[in-house]
Design an enzyme around this catalytic site. Sequence first.
Site, PDB file in Angstrom:
ATOM      1  N   ARG A  92     -27.326 -18.735  20.448  1.00 40.76           N
ATOM      2  CA  ARG A  92     -26.629 -17.653  21.163  1.00 40.76           C
ATOM      3  C   ARG A  92     -26.509 -16.475  20.218  1.00 40.76           C
ATOM      4  NH1 ARG A  92     -24.048 -14.096  23.515  1.00 40.76           N
ATOM      5  NH2 ARG A  92     -22.732 -14.419  25.347  1.00 40.76           N
ATOM      6  N   GLU A 100     -25.585 -12.156  33.569  1.00 41.53           N
ATOM      7  CA  GLU A 100     -26.046 -13.519  33.826  1.00 41.53           C
ATOM      8  C   GLU A 100     -27.313 -13.562  34.689  1.00 41.53           C
ATOM      9  OE1 GLU A 100     -24.853 -15.984  32.298  1.00 41.53           O
ATOM     10  OE2 GLU A 100     -22.929 -15.221  31.590  1.00 41.53           O
ATOM     11  N   ARG A 144     -23.925 -24.319  20.948  1.00 44.39           N
ATOM     12  CA  ARG A 144     -25.016 -23.398  20.644  1.00 44.39           C
ATOM     13  C   ARG A 144     -24.821 -22.840  19.239  1.00 44.39           C
ATOM     14  NH1 ARG A 144     -24.529 -19.560  25.884  1.00 44.39           N
ATOM     15  NH2 ARG A 144     -22.416 -19.491  25.032  1.00 44.39           N
TER      16      ARG A 144
END
Length: 200
Positions: A92, A100, A144
């Site tokens: 990330r 999104e 992440r």
Amino acid sequence: MTTHRSHRRPLGMLATVTAAAMLLMGCNPYSTGPMTVKDPAAFLEAAPCESTGTAAVPSALASNVGGPYLVESVVDGDTIRISCNGTSTRVRLVGVNTPETVKEDSPVECGGPEASDYLHFRLDGGQVFLSTDPARGERDQYDRLLAYVWNADGALVNQSIVELGHGDAPGYGKDYAYKDTFDVAADNAEAEGLGMWACP
């Protein structure tokens, strides 16, 4: 993701004067290259993954940048996958939030496909260099890897996403090494109506 940024200070006289002063001193506040006055990279740590690529390290990158790493895939506008110590790992991008496109039970948001296309354009089939930021931690709640991502040319991809308006730099109430730089870039992109800032 919301495109209302009332939480961010407006791009006012102080920011304008500061940017002008940096330009006069030979520093571009919107550059993806190394900073010459205060280098945020000095506060970073190399990603905890063994190198999987063969690209030469760009001379502008600090010694605390790990890699190179082969990009396995681009997930969306602010997430990629690399192999980290033999495991396919989501990365990330720190300091960036794009609209999104693949979030479960969420609609595709305005500007999201363009942000994803941009990251595909920059990183598909490429190699990257990563650093983590101790101020943000190594992993998020979804496991992440949180990282700054430089491409093989030495450009900080996180910053270019914000500069072009493909993502905001919300910070989520936490400090991070490039916060001031990203804030200026986001304010400038919003003021110019770039990328997602042109969305209704």
